[in-house]
Design a protein around this motif. Structure first.
Motif, mmCIF file in Angstrom:
data_model
loop_
_atom_site.group_PDB
_atom_site.id
_atom_site.type_symbol
_atom_site.label_atom_id
_atom_site.label_comp_id
_atom_site.label_asym_id
_atom_site.label_seq_id
_atom_site.Cartn_x
_atom_site.Cartn_y
_atom_site.Cartn_z
ATOM 1 N N GLY A 118 72.730 10.312 25.317
ATOM 2 C CA GLY A 118 73.170 10.088 23.943
ATOM 3 C C GLY A 118 72.542 11.026 22.927
ATOM 4 O O GLY A 118 72.688 10.820 21.725
ATOM 5 N N LYS A 119 71.876 12.052 23.384
ATOM 6 C CA LYS A 119 71.188 12.966 22.474
ATOM 7 C C LYS A 119 72.138 13.797 21.616
ATOM 8 O O LYS A 119 71.742 14.315 20.586
ATOM 9 C CB LYS A 119 70.253 13.896 23.249
ATOM 10 N N ASP A 142 73.587 23.659 32.407
ATOM 11 C CA ASP A 142 74.675 22.686 32.489
ATOM 12 C C ASP A 142 74.139 21.294 32.821
ATOM 13 O O ASP A 142 74.562 20.296 32.232
ATOM 14 C CB ASP A 142 75.710 23.094 33.541
ATOM 15 N N GLU A 143 73.213 21.227 33.770
ATOM 16 C CA GLU A 143 72.627 19.940 34.144
ATOM 17 C C GLU A 143 71.894 19.318 32.959
ATOM 18 O O GLU A 143 71.974 18.103 32.741
ATOM 19 C CB GLU A 143 71.671 20.108 35.327
ATOM 20 N N GLN A 144 71.180 20.143 32.195
ATOM 21 C CA GLN A 144 70.446 19.631 31.037
ATOM 22 C C GLN A 144 71.406 19.105 29.972
ATOM 23 O O GLN A 144 71.183 18.043 29.394
ATOM 24 C CB GLN A 144 69.549 20.711 30.436
ATOM 25 N N ILE A 145 72.485 19.845 29.719
ATOM 26 C CA ILE A 145 73.484 19.395 28.745
ATOM 27 C C ILE A 145 74.104 18.071 29.197
ATOM 28 O O ILE A 145 74.251 17.135 28.400
ATOM 29 C CB ILE A 145 74.584 20.460 28.534
#
Length: 66
Positions: free
Chosen positions: A45-46, A35-38
């Motif tokens: 902006g990825k 979740d943190e990575q998302i």
């Protein structure tokens, strides 16, 4: 013996009930990190190109209800 090898050996020696608690804790930790990575990817902006593509597909009528 490395730290990882020590951890692996300790995990293998756990009784079933403690292994289950560890497994659930590890899954929760993994989900939190995902979740943190998302969230970071969104902030960076990825995922913008994917979002724009999805919006364009929707606006073009290329969608259906699930």
């Amino acid at each position: 013996m490395s730290n990882l090898e020590q951890i692996e050996a300790a995990i293998l020696s756990l009784p079933s009930s403690e292994f289950e608690k560890l497994r659930l804790w590890f899954l929760d930790l993994d989900y939190e990190r995902w979740d943190e990575q998302i969230e970071q990817d969104i902030e960076d902006g990825k995922l913008e190109a994917l979002a724009q593509e999805a919006i364009a597909e929707f606006e073009a009528g290329h969608c259906r209800e699930i």
